[in-house]
Design a protein around this motif. Structure first.
Motif, PDB file in Angstrom:
ATOM      1  N   HIS A 206     -87.416  14.362 -63.181  1.00 12.98           N
ATOM      2  CA  HIS A 206     -88.689  14.404 -63.900  1.00 12.98           C
ATOM      3  C   HIS A 206     -88.523  13.919 -65.337  1.00 12.98           C
ATOM      4  N   GLU A 207     -87.963  12.694 -65.482  1.00 11.70           N
ATOM      5  CA  GLU A 207     -87.741  12.098 -66.791  1.00 11.70           C
ATOM      6  C   GLU A 207     -88.619  10.864 -66.969  1.00 11.70           C
ATOM      7  N   VAL A 208     -89.185  10.722 -68.149  1.00 10.76           N
ATOM      8  CA  VAL A 208     -90.026   9.569 -68.459  1.00 10.76           C
ATOM      9  C   VAL A 208     -89.198   8.287 -68.408  1.00 10.76           C
ATOM     10  N   LEU A 209     -89.778   7.252 -67.815  1.00 14.47           N
ATOM     11  CA  LEU A 209     -89.133   5.945 -67.732  1.00 14.47           C
ATOM     12  C   LEU A 209     -89.779   4.971 -68.706  1.00 14.47           C
ATOM     13  N   LEU A 210     -88.979   4.099 -69.300  1.00 11.42           N
ATOM     14  CA  LEU A 210     -89.480   2.961 -70.059  1.00 11.42           C
ATOM     15  C   LEU A 210     -89.262   1.731 -69.195  1.00 11.42           C
ATOM     16  N   ALA A 211     -90.334   0.977 -68.954  1.00 12.75           N
ATOM     17  CA  ALA A 211     -90.243  -0.170 -68.054  1.00 12.75           C
ATOM     18  C   ALA A 211     -91.080  -1.322 -68.584  1.00 12.75           C
ATOM     19  N   GLU A 212     -90.507  -2.528 -68.515  1.00 13.47           N
ATOM     20  CA  GLU A 212     -91.219  -3.746 -68.912  1.00 13.47           C
ATOM     21  C   GLU A 212     -91.554  -4.563 -67.674  1.00 13.47           C
ATOM     22  N   PRO A 213     -92.811  -4.995 -67.517  1.00 15.09           N
ATOM     23  CA  PRO A 213     -93.151  -5.886 -66.404  1.00 15.09           C
ATOM     24  C   PRO A 213     -92.429  -7.216 -66.556  1.00 15.09           C
TER      25      PRO A 213
ATOM     26  N   GLY B 173     -96.466 -14.139 -72.103  1.00 17.66           N
ATOM     27  CA  GLY B 173     -96.118 -13.331 -70.947  1.00 17.66           C
ATOM     28  C   GLY B 173     -95.377 -12.055 -71.266  1.00 17.66           C
ATOM     29  N   PHE B 174     -94.957 -11.875 -72.531  1.00 17.09           N
ATOM     30  CA  PHE B 174     -94.239 -10.650 -72.881  1.00 17.09           C
ATOM     31  C   PHE B 174     -95.197  -9.466 -72.913  1.00 17.09           C
ATOM     32  N   THR B 175     -94.771  -8.373 -72.303  1.00 13.80           N
ATOM     33  CA  THR B 175     -95.543  -7.132 -72.301  1.00 13.80           C
ATOM     34  C   THR B 175     -94.644  -6.007 -72.784  1.00 13.80           C
ATOM     35  N   PRO B 176     -95.076  -5.254 -73.782  1.00 14.05           N
ATOM     36  CA  PRO B 176     -94.232  -4.151 -74.273  1.00 14.05           C
ATOM     37  C   PRO B 176     -93.902  -3.168 -73.165  1.00 14.05           C
ATOM     38  N   ALA B 177     -92.816  -2.459 -73.343  1.00 16.78           N
ATOM     39  CA  ALA B 177     -92.391  -1.466 -72.353  1.00 16.78           C
ATOM     40  C   ALA B 177     -93.458  -0.391 -72.188  1.00 16.78           C
ATOM     41  N   ARG B 178     -93.641   0.046 -70.954  1.00 20.58           N
ATOM     42  CA  ARG B 178     -94.620   1.087 -70.638  1.00 20.58           C
ATOM     43  C   ARG B 178     -93.879   2.405 -70.425  1.00 20.58           C
ATOM     44  N   ARG B 179     -94.528   3.489 -70.825  1.00 16.99           N
ATOM     45  CA  ARG B 179     -93.985   4.829 -70.594  1.00 16.99           C
ATOM     46  C   ARG B 179     -94.596   5.347 -69.288  1.00 16.99           C
ATOM     47  N   ILE B 180     -93.726   5.607 -68.312  1.00 18.47           N
ATOM     48  CA  ILE B 180     -94.175   6.002 -66.987  1.00 18.47           C
ATOM     49  C   ILE B 180     -93.553   7.342 -66.611  1.00 18.47           C
TER      50      ILE B 180
ATOM     51  N   ASP C  60     -89.158  -4.180 -58.030  1.00 18.05           N
ATOM     52  CA  ASP C  60     -88.445  -5.396 -58.424  1.00 18.05           C
ATOM     53  C   ASP C  60     -89.207  -6.234 -59.435  1.00 18.05           C
ATOM     54  N   SER C  61     -90.402  -5.769 -59.840  1.00 19.86           N
ATOM     55  CA  SER C  61     -91.157  -6.476 -60.875  1.00 19.86           C
ATOM     56  C   SER C  61     -91.050  -5.776 -62.218  1.00 19.86           C
ATOM     57  N   LEU C  62     -90.151  -4.774 -62.309  1.00 18.18           N
ATOM     58  CA  LEU C  62     -89.982  -4.007 -63.542  1.00 18.18           C
ATOM     59  C   LEU C  62     -88.553  -4.140 -64.051  1.00 18.18           C
ATOM     60  N   HIS C  63     -88.430  -4.224 -65.365  1.00 19.82           N
ATOM     61  CA  HIS C  63     -87.119  -4.070 -66.010  1.00 19.82           C
ATOM     62  C   HIS C  63     -87.052  -2.641 -66.519  1.00 19.82           C
ATOM     63  N   LEU C  64     -86.159  -1.846 -65.930  1.00 18.84           N
ATOM     64  CA  LEU C  64     -86.056  -0.434 -66.276  1.00 18.84           C
ATOM     65  C   LEU C  64     -85.029  -0.227 -67.378  1.00 18.84           C
ATOM     66  N   HIS C  65     -85.434   0.477 -68.419  1.00 22.84           N
ATOM     67  CA  HIS C  65     -84.511   0.819 -69.499  1.00 22.84           C
ATOM     68  C   HIS C  65     -83.658   2.009 -69.082  1.00 22.84           C
ATOM     69  N   ALA C  66     -82.647   2.286 -69.867  1.00 23.83           N
ATOM     70  CA  ALA C  66     -81.792   3.442 -69.600  1.00 23.83           C
ATOM     71  C   ALA C  66     -82.631   4.719 -69.647  1.00 23.83           C
ATOM     72  N   PRO C  67     -82.220   5.760 -68.926  1.00 22.26           N
ATOM     73  CA  PRO C  67     -82.984   7.011 -68.918  1.00 22.26           C
ATOM     74  C   PRO C  67     -83.250   7.525 -70.330  1.00 22.26           C
ATOM     75  N   THR C  68     -84.470   8.012 -70.540  1.00 19.56           N
ATOM     76  CA  THR C  68     -84.862   8.475 -71.876  1.00 19.56           C
ATOM     77  C   THR C  68     -84.424   9.911 -72.137  1.00 19.56           C
ATOM     78  N   GLY C  69     -84.247  10.688 -71.081  1.00 24.37           N
ATOM     79  CA  GLY C  69     -83.922  12.098 -71.261  1.00 24.37           C
ATOM     80  C   GLY C  69     -85.136  12.939 -71.594  1.00 24.37           C
TER      81      GLY C  69
ATOM     82  N   TYR D 277    -104.577  -1.980 -54.540  1.00 21.40           N
ATOM     83  CA  TYR D 277    -104.518  -3.434 -54.402  1.00 21.40           C
ATOM     84  C   TYR D 277    -103.766  -4.086 -55.559  1.00 21.40           C
ATOM     85  N   ASP D 278    -103.575  -3.365 -56.669  1.00 18.19           N
ATOM     86  CA  ASP D 278    -102.892  -3.936 -57.837  1.00 18.19           C
ATOM     87  C   ASP D 278    -101.473  -3.374 -57.945  1.00 18.19           C
ATOM     88  N   ARG D 279    -100.709  -3.457 -56.856  1.00 18.81           N
ATOM     89  CA  ARG D 279     -99.350  -2.924 -56.823  1.00 18.81           C
ATOM     90  C   ARG D 279     -98.344  -3.845 -57.497  1.00 18.81           C
ATOM     91  N   GLY D 280     -98.797  -5.016 -57.953  1.00 17.99           N
ATOM     92  CA  GLY D 280     -97.873  -5.973 -58.537  1.00 17.99           C
ATOM     93  C   GLY D 280     -97.241  -6.878 -57.501  1.00 17.99           C
TER      94      GLY D 280
END
Length: 341
Positions: A153-160, A174-181, A211-220, A241-244
């Protein structure tokens, strides 16, 4: 001493894997001298393993009945591989589901805490789908990061990611800032991996192609799990329908406007297709196949009106199929001949 122990365990696994071994075969497999093999055999016997000597010109050994093997040993890469294999393989061979689940539970019981955590992180939800086409393999590291975040149950930082899996540089198109998920579920459906989570960017639940996300290291950063909308992860994934999703690589790719809601088409669309929401009752489906007639046939399975069909090659294929079906149906007003088995 540690090297001796590892070699003895490997010797034990060799004896358990086959009925009998000659002395020179064991020495060759272990890459040691025959004298060292004899010492390791004595070590196993002192530990209580019934290693029997075989008579004959070449001699040899076999493991006697009633032996008990020690807990299985896996490294950091093997443990997640076994977890994923046991959960995905049963869906290609019938009748293995319950046995594979019990095997995974048994393996977890004999693993050390560190590897048990890695296996638990690979616990996934797999949904059935009628149309399942191969997808590019997912990176094991991405599965590990996402699975661990779900379990802990840790927040992920991910860039499309951009087209082709590229990661656009900051400040470029095309750059999109990292999203908090907040990741809640790791799901396999139609041969593709999805991450289901609550997205802080727009305060809504989203389904992301992993496979459409770049996942950052765990945030803790821990979060309290939220209640899933509708309480059914399968329904949420299959009707999003918008699963990427992006069209899979096929010889032919075409699209059409369907008189059906996007969430309905998304549930039954072939893997590797794309559903675009147009309005509450219409959507556009982009799908691939090895022939234009194949695409026309896939579109026809939705049993609804099709308009704005693209490209011209797909339109021509629809006309050819229409002529064939008219011929197969026979003249209007006259029933076709009864076909008997």
């Amino acid at each position: 001493m540690a090297e001796t122990s590892r070699r003895a365990l490997r010797l034990l696994s060799l004896l358990a894997a086959r009925g009998s071994w000659s002395l020179n075969e064991l020495a060759a497999r272990l890459e040691v001298s025959e004298r060292t093999v004899r010492r390791d055999i004595d070590t196993l016997r002192r530990l209580g393993y019934p290693v029997l000597s075989l008579r004959g010109p070449a001699g040899g050994y076999r493991l006697g009945a009633g032996h008990t093997l020690p807990p299985l040993l896996f490294d950091n890469d093997q443990a997640p591989a076994v977890a994923v294999a046991l959960q995905t393989a049963p869906h290609t061979v019938s009748g293995l589901g319950e046995d594979a689940a019990r095997a995974l539970d048994a393996l977890e019981q004999v693993m050390p805490a560190r590897l048990r955590a890695a296996v638990e992180a690979m616990r996934l939800t797999r949904l059935q789908n009628y149309w399942e086409f191969p997808a590019p393999p997912i990176e094991a590291a991405a599965l590990q990061v996402a699975g661990s975040a779900v379990r802990r149950h840790e927040v992920l930082l991910a860039e499309p990611l951009g087209p082709g899996g590229a990661r656009p540089d900051p400040g470029t198109a095309g750059f999109t800032p990292a999203r908090r998920i907040e990741p809640h579920h790791l799901v396999v459906w139609a041969g593709r991996w999805y991450l289901v989570g609550f997205d802080h960017a727009d305060e809504t639940w989203r389904v992301h192609r992993l496979d459409s996300l770049h996942l950052h290291a765990p945030t803790g950063i821990r979060f309290t799990p939220r209640e899933l909308p509708g309480g059914d992860v399968a329904h949420l994934v299959m009707t999003s329908y918008d699963r990427g999703d992006t069209p899979a690589a096929w010889e032919c790719t075409g699209s059409a406007r369907l008189d059906l809601p996007a969430e309905t088409v998304a549930r039954w669309a072939p893997g590797g297709s794309v559903v675009e929401h147009l309005d509450s009752g219409h959507c556009r489906l982009t799908v691939g196949a090895w022939s234009w007639a194949g695409i026309a046939g896939l579109l026809a399975t939705f049993d609804t009106d099709l308009t704005d069909v693209r490209p011209p090659e797909l339109v021509a294929a629809c006309r050819r199929l229409a002529r064939r079906f008219r011929t197969a149906a026979g003249p209007a007003g006259r029933p076709t001949a009864e076909v008997r088995p």
